[in-house]
Design an enzyme around this catalytic site. Structure first.
Site, PDB file in Angstrom:
ATOM      1  N   GLY A 263      -1.062   4.285 -51.733  1.00  0.00           N
ATOM      2  CA  GLY A 263      -0.921   2.858 -52.046  1.00  0.00           C
ATOM      3  C   GLY A 263      -0.620   2.144 -50.747  1.00  0.00           C
ATOM      4  O   GLY A 263      -0.995   2.611 -49.673  1.00  0.00           O
ATOM      5  N   CYS A 266      -2.186  -1.436 -46.657  1.00  0.00           N
ATOM      6  CA  CYS A 266      -3.331  -1.248 -45.763  1.00  0.00           C
ATOM      7  C   CYS A 266      -4.442  -0.361 -46.323  1.00  0.00           C
ATOM      8  O   CYS A 266      -5.602  -0.774 -46.348  1.00  0.00           O
ATOM      9  CB  CYS A 266      -2.852  -0.666 -44.440  1.00  0.00           C
ATOM     10  SG  CYS A 266      -1.875  -1.844 -43.516  1.00  0.00           S
TER      11      CYS A 266
HETATM   12  C1  UDX Z   1      -0.552  -6.787 -40.659  1.00  0.00           C
HETATM   13  C2  UDX Z   1      -1.927  -7.210 -40.151  1.00  0.00           C
HETATM   14  O1  UDX Z   1      -1.924  -8.508 -39.740  1.00  0.00           O
HETATM   15  C3  UDX Z   1      -2.967  -6.858 -41.134  1.00  0.00           C
HETATM   16  O2  UDX Z   1      -4.232  -7.267 -40.697  1.00  0.00           O
HETATM   17  C4  UDX Z   1      -2.939  -5.394 -41.229  1.00  0.00           C
HETATM   18  O3  UDX Z   1      -3.952  -4.921 -42.047  1.00  0.00           O
HETATM   19  C5  UDX Z   1      -1.601  -4.974 -41.776  1.00  0.00           C
HETATM   20  O4  UDX Z   1      -0.590  -5.430 -40.986  1.00  0.00           O
HETATM   21  P1  UDX Z   1       1.445  -7.644 -42.029  1.00  0.00           P
HETATM   22  O5  UDX Z   1       2.233  -7.508 -40.769  1.00  0.00           O
HETATM   23  O6  UDX Z   1       1.779  -6.798 -43.202  1.00  0.00           O
HETATM   24  O7  UDX Z   1      -0.108  -7.503 -41.702  1.00  0.00           O
HETATM   25  O8  UDX Z   1       1.352  -9.146 -42.423  1.00  0.00           O
HETATM   26  P2  UDX Z   1       2.140 -10.052 -43.431  1.00  0.00           P
HETATM   27  O9  UDX Z   1       3.339  -9.344 -43.945  1.00  0.00           O
HETATM   28  O10 UDX Z   1       1.121 -10.641 -44.333  1.00  0.00           O
HETATM   29  O11 UDX Z   1       2.705 -11.163 -42.424  1.00  0.00           O
HETATM   30  C6  UDX Z   1       1.936 -12.073 -41.782  1.00  0.00           C
HETATM   31  C7  UDX Z   1       2.832 -13.163 -41.211  1.00  0.00           C
HETATM   32  O12 UDX Z   1       2.008 -14.131 -40.612  1.00  0.00           O
HETATM   33  C8  UDX Z   1       3.712 -13.874 -42.239  1.00  0.00           C
HETATM   34  O13 UDX Z   1       5.020 -13.927 -41.784  1.00  0.00           O
HETATM   35  C9  UDX Z   1       3.098 -15.282 -42.325  1.00  0.00           C
HETATM   36  O14 UDX Z   1       4.048 -16.273 -42.611  1.00  0.00           O
HETATM   37  C10 UDX Z   1       2.496 -15.424 -40.947  1.00  0.00           C
HETATM   38  N1  UDX Z   1       1.398 -16.381 -40.858  1.00  0.00           N
HETATM   39  C11 UDX Z   1       0.359 -16.333 -41.710  1.00  0.00           C
HETATM   40  C12 UDX Z   1       1.415 -17.342 -39.853  1.00  0.00           C
HETATM   41  O15 UDX Z   1       2.347 -17.404 -39.068  1.00  0.00           O
HETATM   42  N2  UDX Z   1       0.371 -18.202 -39.757  1.00  0.00           N
HETATM   43  C13 UDX Z   1      -0.666 -18.198 -40.632  1.00  0.00           C
HETATM   44  O16 UDX Z   1      -1.571 -19.015 -40.510  1.00  0.00           O
HETATM   45  C14 UDX Z   1      -0.682 -17.225 -41.637  1.00  0.00           C
HETATM   46  C1  UDX Z   2      -0.891   3.287 -43.072  1.00  0.00           C
HETATM   47  C2  UDX Z   2      -1.388   4.007 -41.803  1.00  0.00           C
HETATM   48  O1  UDX Z   2      -0.790   5.292 -41.714  1.00  0.00           O
HETATM   49  C3  UDX Z   2      -1.109   3.181 -40.568  1.00  0.00           C
HETATM   50  O2  UDX Z   2      -1.602   3.824 -39.405  1.00  0.00           O
HETATM   51  C4  UDX Z   2      -1.828   1.854 -40.783  1.00  0.00           C
HETATM   52  O3  UDX Z   2      -1.879   1.086 -39.692  1.00  0.00           O
HETATM   53  C5  UDX Z   2      -1.225   1.148 -41.992  1.00  0.00           C
HETATM   54  O4  UDX Z   2      -1.449   1.983 -43.129  1.00  0.00           O
HETATM   55  P1  UDX Z   2       1.392   3.001 -44.355  1.00  0.00           P
HETATM   56  O5  UDX Z   2       0.597   2.296 -45.394  1.00  0.00           O
HETATM   57  O6  UDX Z   2       2.662   2.405 -43.886  1.00  0.00           O
HETATM   58  O7  UDX Z   2       0.517   3.228 -43.035  1.00  0.00           O
HETATM   59  O8  UDX Z   2       1.757   4.421 -44.939  1.00  0.00           O
HETATM   60  P2  UDX Z   2       1.416   5.959 -44.761  1.00  0.00           P
HETATM   61  O9  UDX Z   2       2.678   6.638 -44.410  1.00  0.00           O
HETATM   62  O10 UDX Z   2       0.246   6.205 -43.929  1.00  0.00           O
HETATM   63  O11 UDX Z   2       1.101   6.347 -46.293  1.00  0.00           O
HETATM   64  C6  UDX Z   2       0.139   5.648 -47.053  1.00  0.00           C
HETATM   65  C7  UDX Z   2       0.033   6.171 -48.463  1.00  0.00           C
HETATM   66  O12 UDX Z   2      -0.575   7.440 -48.485  1.00  0.00           O
HETATM   67  C8  UDX Z   2       1.367   6.333 -49.207  1.00  0.00           C
HETATM   68  O13 UDX Z   2       1.205   5.849 -50.529  1.00  0.00           O
HETATM   69  C9  UDX Z   2       1.607   7.821 -49.218  1.00  0.00           C
HETATM   70  O14 UDX Z   2       2.365   8.242 -50.330  1.00  0.00           O
HETATM   71  C10 UDX Z   2       0.179   8.341 -49.267  1.00  0.00           C
HETATM   72  N1  UDX Z   2       0.045   9.703 -48.709  1.00  0.00           N
HETATM   73  C11 UDX Z   2       0.201   9.911 -47.372  1.00  0.00           C
HETATM   74  C12 UDX Z   2      -0.262  10.768 -49.539  1.00  0.00           C
HETATM   75  O15 UDX Z   2      -0.424  10.596 -50.755  1.00  0.00           O
HETATM   76  N2  UDX Z   2      -0.421  12.010 -48.989  1.00  0.00           N
HETATM   77  C13 UDX Z   2      -0.279  12.250 -47.667  1.00  0.00           C
HETATM   78  O16 UDX Z   2      -0.450  13.408 -47.253  1.00  0.00           O
HETATM   79  C14 UDX Z   2       0.053  11.168 -46.821  1.00  0.00           C
END
Ligand code: UDX
Ligand code: UDX
Length: 428
Positions: A263, A266
């Site tokens: 889940g 990303c």
């Molecule tokens: C990031 C990356 O940007 C995304 O592409 C990647 O796939 C996952 O990680 P994340 O850090 O989780 O996303 O982003 P999010 O939690 O959605 O935060 C984005 C921030 O940007 C928020 O704080 C929002 O307020 C800010 N934002 C958004 C701006 O400052 N300006 C905007 O126009 C839109």
């Molecule tokens: C992921 C990528 O690892 C990171 O590099 C990227 O930039 C953002 O997305 P994240 O979503 O934080 O990071 O979690 P991650 O620890 O990679 O796990 C993702 C999901 O896969 C979780 O739901 C986890 O439970 C599942 N998972 C992971 C499995 O089911 N089995 C595994 O062996 C590893």
């Protein structure tokens, strides 16, 4: 160097804080003033291991500040990282509206800036975005020329939520996709602290490296879940199989944990976006679709196993241990727990849930649901009935006391649960 980071989600804030800690001057920008105030007072708006301490230290030492003023940030920095969100849009296609908006604004600001400014895309964007969208928008709104007046590059992140600081400071590799030579020189200087290999390529290849990494990892998870589902039928423990499989250096032992599937913010979004892009260019992706399809149904296998033990779940008390998509976060985006809870409620079960961090998130998702109760401790939750489903592998759930005398279906291979009166794993 002077850096600005636009968007302070877990990627932007961790990037800003880590660069500050390496000695750079950082300005974080966000449209959300509440976030900005929190950051300036040393309180991270998200949970990340060690983030608070490093943020506080760098505020004190005057290396990091946050603002809502994009202009102030651009004028007082030489490199800007864009890390605003790139959510799924219509039909799972990537929604680039935040990126486009920010680029328009940056373009208008660099119009009046005398010095060269480098714009780096850090957000995950579909291949082609930096060259065909970011660059032309910047040129149009600034009236300036890339390579001469300003630079453009793509530099993907590979940060796991909860482990983002560790991942930032110890990258396996640094991928740069620079349009112009000056951008490459600046970014190589910025990353000179790291001894990780640097791969410089064009932006669309850098973008594709990010998507292929996540797609590969997702495929690996669905693959081991499929092997696990077969193992289950054959009376084999897939974790023993994974151990032997992972000893092959071509495979590696990482990301072979079978269970309920992936889940998070990303993996599902990125793979769906790549499928969408492939369709746009008339290619039907078979492997990626299969990996997503298996992941859709994997969580529900728990309920099938439970139904083999008790024919009807109507009015049966079922306890769910774990709501977050993985341990160490309160994030429930695309968490397997959501599907499991929804399905149990549809079957008429009384569902009792607990999680060390994600209760508030769960309350937002399931507000007003009858037959769903929330517990702050696992100890309290398990008192509510005999049937337990383990959904997230939190340390808090690794204690035998929770499982004595219970019927347990384990989705995450928790050894301590084997003490249960009746224990079964989803793939073992
Ligand atoms: C990031 C990356 O940007 C995304 O592409 C990647 O796939 C996952 O990680 P994340 O850090 O989780 O996303 O982003 P999010 O939690 O959605 O935060 C984005 C921030 O940007 C928020 O704080 C929002 O307020 C800010 N934002 C958004 C701006 O400052 N300006 C905007 O126009 C839109
Ligand atoms: C992921 C990528 O690892 C990171 O590099 C990227 O930039 C953002 O997305 P994240 O979503 O934080 O990071 O979690 P991650 O620890 O990679 O796990 C993702 C999901 O896969 C979780 O739901 C986890 O439970 C599942 N998972 C992971 C499995 O089911 N089995 C595994 O062996 C590893």
């Amino acid at each position: 160097m002077k850096i600005s980071v636009i968007g302070t989600g877990y990627v932007g804030l961790v990037t800003g804080v880590c660069f500050a800690d390496l000695g750079h001057k950082v300005i974080c920008v966000d449209i959300d003033s509440e976030r900005v105030n929190k950051i300036n007072s040393g309180v991270p708006p998200i949970y990340e291991e060690n983030l608070k301490g490093i943020l506080e230290k760098n505020i004190k030492e005057n290396r990091i500040q946050a603002t809502t003023s994009l202009k102030n940030a651009i004028m007082n920095s030489e490199i800007s990282f864009i890390s605003v969100g790139t959510p799924s849009g219509l039909l799972d296609y990537i929604d680039l509206k935040y990126i486009d908006e920010v680029c328009k604004d940056i373009g208008k600001i660099i119009k009046d800036k005398k010095e060269y400014h480098l714009v780096v895309v850090k957000s995950t964007v579909i291949p082609g975005t930096t060259e065909h969208s970011v660059l032309p928008i910047l040129e149009r709104y600034s009236g300036k020329k890339v390579g001469k007046d300003f630079g453009v590059a793509m530099n993907p992140e590979f940060l796991r939520e909860g482990k983002a600081i560790q991942d930032f400071l110890n990258p396996d590799r640094i991928i740069l996709g620079c349009i112009d030579e000056r951008s490459e020189i600046l970014l190589r200087e910025l990353y000179s602290y790291f001894d990780s290999p640097i791969l410089n390529t064009n932006p669309r290849t850098a973008e594709m490296i990010k998507y292929s990494t996540n797609s590969f990892l997702v495929t690996k998870i669905s693959f081991i879940n499929e092997i696990g589902n077969i193992c289950k039928q054959l009376g084999i423990d897939v974790y023993e199989v994974a151990k032997g499989l992972g000893m092959d250096s071509r495979v590696s032992p990482n990301f072979l944990n079978a269970g309920l599937g992936f889940g998070g913010s990303c993996f599902p979004k990125d793979v769906k976006a790549l499928v969408g892009k492939a369709k746009e260019v008339y290619y039907h992706p078979i492997v990626l679709n299969a990996a997503l399809e298996l992941n859709e149904t994997q969580p529900l296998r728990m309920i099938e196993l439970l139904e083999r033990k008790i024919k009807s779940l109507k009015d049966v008390n079922v306890i769910i241990l774990g709501l977050a998509f993985k341990p160490g976060t309160n994030d429930m985006r695309e968490a397997p727990s959501i599907k499991i809870i929804q399905h149990l409620l549809n079957l008429g079960a009384h569902v009792h849930v607990t999680d060390p961090a994600a209760l508030d998130e769960a309350k937002k998702i399931f507000s007003g649901k009858n037959n769903l109760k929330f517990y702050t401790s696992a100890k309290e939750a398990v008192k509510q009935g005999k049937y337990i489903l383990i959904v997230t592998e939190w340390e808090e759930f690794k204690t035998e006391e929770l499982y004595r005398g219970k019927v347990v279906i384990d989705g995450r291979k928790i050894e301590e649960a084997k003490i249960a009166f009746d224990y079964e794993g989803v793939c073992w």
